[in-house]
Design a protein around this motif. Sequence first.
Motif, short mmCIF file in Angstrom:
data_model
loop_
_atom_site.label_atom_id
_atom_site.label_comp_id
_atom_site.label_asym_id
_atom_site.label_seq_id
_atom_site.Cartn_x
_atom_site.Cartn_y
_atom_site.Cartn_z
N ARG A 47 55.01 51.93 42.88
CA ARG A 47 56.47 51.98 42.83
C ARG A 47 57.08 50.66 43.27
O ARG A 47 57.98 50.13 42.62
CB ARG A 47 56.98 53.11 43.72
CG ARG A 47 58.49 53.23 43.69
CD ARG A 47 58.96 54.37 44.59
NE ARG A 47 60.39 54.52 44.52
CZ ARG A 47 61.23 53.90 45.33
NH1 ARG A 47 60.79 53.09 46.26
NH2 ARG A 47 62.53 54.08 45.21
N VAL A 48 56.56 50.09 44.34
CA VAL A 48 57.07 48.80 44.82
C VAL A 48 56.84 47.71 43.77
O VAL A 48 57.73 46.92 43.47
CB VAL A 48 56.40 48.43 46.16
CG1 VAL A 48 56.69 47.00 46.55
CG2 VAL A 48 56.85 49.37 47.26
N LEU A 49 55.65 47.69 43.20
CA LEU A 49 55.35 46.67 42.18
C LEU A 49 56.20 46.83 40.93
O LEU A 49 56.66 45.84 40.35
CB LEU A 49 53.86 46.70 41.83
CG LEU A 49 52.92 46.26 42.94
CD1 LEU A 49 51.47 46.48 42.52
CD2 LEU A 49 53.17 44.81 43.30
N LEU A 50 56.44 48.06 40.49
CA LEU A 50 57.29 48.30 39.33
C LEU A 50 58.72 47.84 39.59
O LEU A 50 59.35 47.21 38.73
CB LEU A 50 57.28 49.78 38.96
CG LEU A 50 56.10 50.27 38.16
CD1 LEU A 50 56.08 51.79 38.12
CD2 LEU A 50 56.14 49.71 36.76
N ARG A 51 59.26 48.15 40.75
CA ARG A 51 60.63 47.74 41.08
C ARG A 51 60.74 46.22 41.14
O ARG A 51 61.71 45.65 40.64
CB ARG A 51 61.07 48.34 42.42
CG ARG A 51 61.19 49.82 42.40
CD ARG A 51 62.29 50.27 41.49
NE ARG A 51 62.36 51.72 41.46
CZ ARG A 51 62.97 52.40 40.55
NH1 ARG A 51 63.58 51.79 39.56
NH2 ARG A 51 62.99 53.71 40.57
N ARG A 52 59.76 45.56 41.75
CA ARG A 52 59.80 44.10 41.81
C ARG A 52 59.72 43.49 40.42
O ARG A 52 60.38 42.50 40.11
CB ARG A 52 58.67 43.58 42.67
CG ARG A 52 58.89 43.83 44.16
CD ARG A 52 57.79 43.27 44.99
NE ARG A 52 57.73 41.83 44.85
CZ ARG A 52 56.77 41.07 45.36
NH1 ARG A 52 55.80 41.63 46.03
NH2 ARG A 52 56.78 39.77 45.19
N SER A 53 58.90 44.07 39.56
CA SER A 53 58.77 43.58 38.20
C SER A 53 60.08 43.74 37.43
O SER A 53 60.50 42.83 36.71
CB SER A 53 57.65 44.32 37.49
OG SER A 53 57.58 43.96 36.14
N GLU A 54 60.72 44.91 37.57
CA GLU A 54 62.00 45.13 36.89
C GLU A 54 63.07 44.17 37.38
O GLU A 54 63.84 43.63 36.60
CB GLU A 54 62.47 46.56 37.11
CG GLU A 54 61.72 47.59 36.31
CD GLU A 54 62.23 48.99 36.59
OE1 GLU A 54 62.84 49.22 37.66
OE2 GLU A 54 62.02 49.85 35.73
N GLN A 55 63.13 43.94 38.69
CA GLN A 55 64.12 43.03 39.24
C GLN A 55 63.88 41.61 38.78
O GLN A 55 64.81 40.88 38.46
CB GLN A 55 64.11 43.10 40.77
CG GLN A 55 64.64 44.39 41.31
CD GLN A 55 64.41 44.54 42.80
OE1 GLN A 55 63.76 43.70 43.43
NE2 GLN A 55 64.93 45.62 43.37
N GLY A 56 62.62 41.19 38.74
CA GLY A 56 62.30 39.85 38.26
C GLY A 56 62.65 39.66 36.80
O GLY A 56 63.19 38.62 36.41
N ALA A 57 62.39 40.65 35.98
CA ALA A 57 62.72 40.56 34.56
C ALA A 57 64.24 40.52 34.36
O ALA A 57 64.74 39.75 33.53
CB ALA A 57 62.12 41.73 33.79
#
Length: 113
Positions: free
Chosen positions: A64-74
Amino acid sequence: MSAPRTGPEAPRTTPPTPDTATDVVRWAAFSCVLVPVVLLWYGSSLAGAAGTAFGLAAVTAVCRVLLRRSEQGAARLRAEEGAPPAPPRGRHHRAGTGAHRGGRHSGGSTPVD
């Protein structure tokens, strides 16, 4: 009561975008509950089922943390570039000029030995 407005003066609404990360996390949380129940049903020990639930919950939290960070970066990258969202890619939405497409090739008509 008036009829619904149509035409150019009708307000335009955008369809809601699916939050795929939330869907993935929901399914993972569901499996964190379901897997230990199934393990208990088939005779596993309570400690083993609890350990499995704890492990699945830890993996779910990290994902969940990795998915959120990926979405924010994109989203940040798109905002910096000022570009519209990327076009869909998939089987029928290929990018490129078609150099790797199948089919017949136009070329010489020499026989192959």
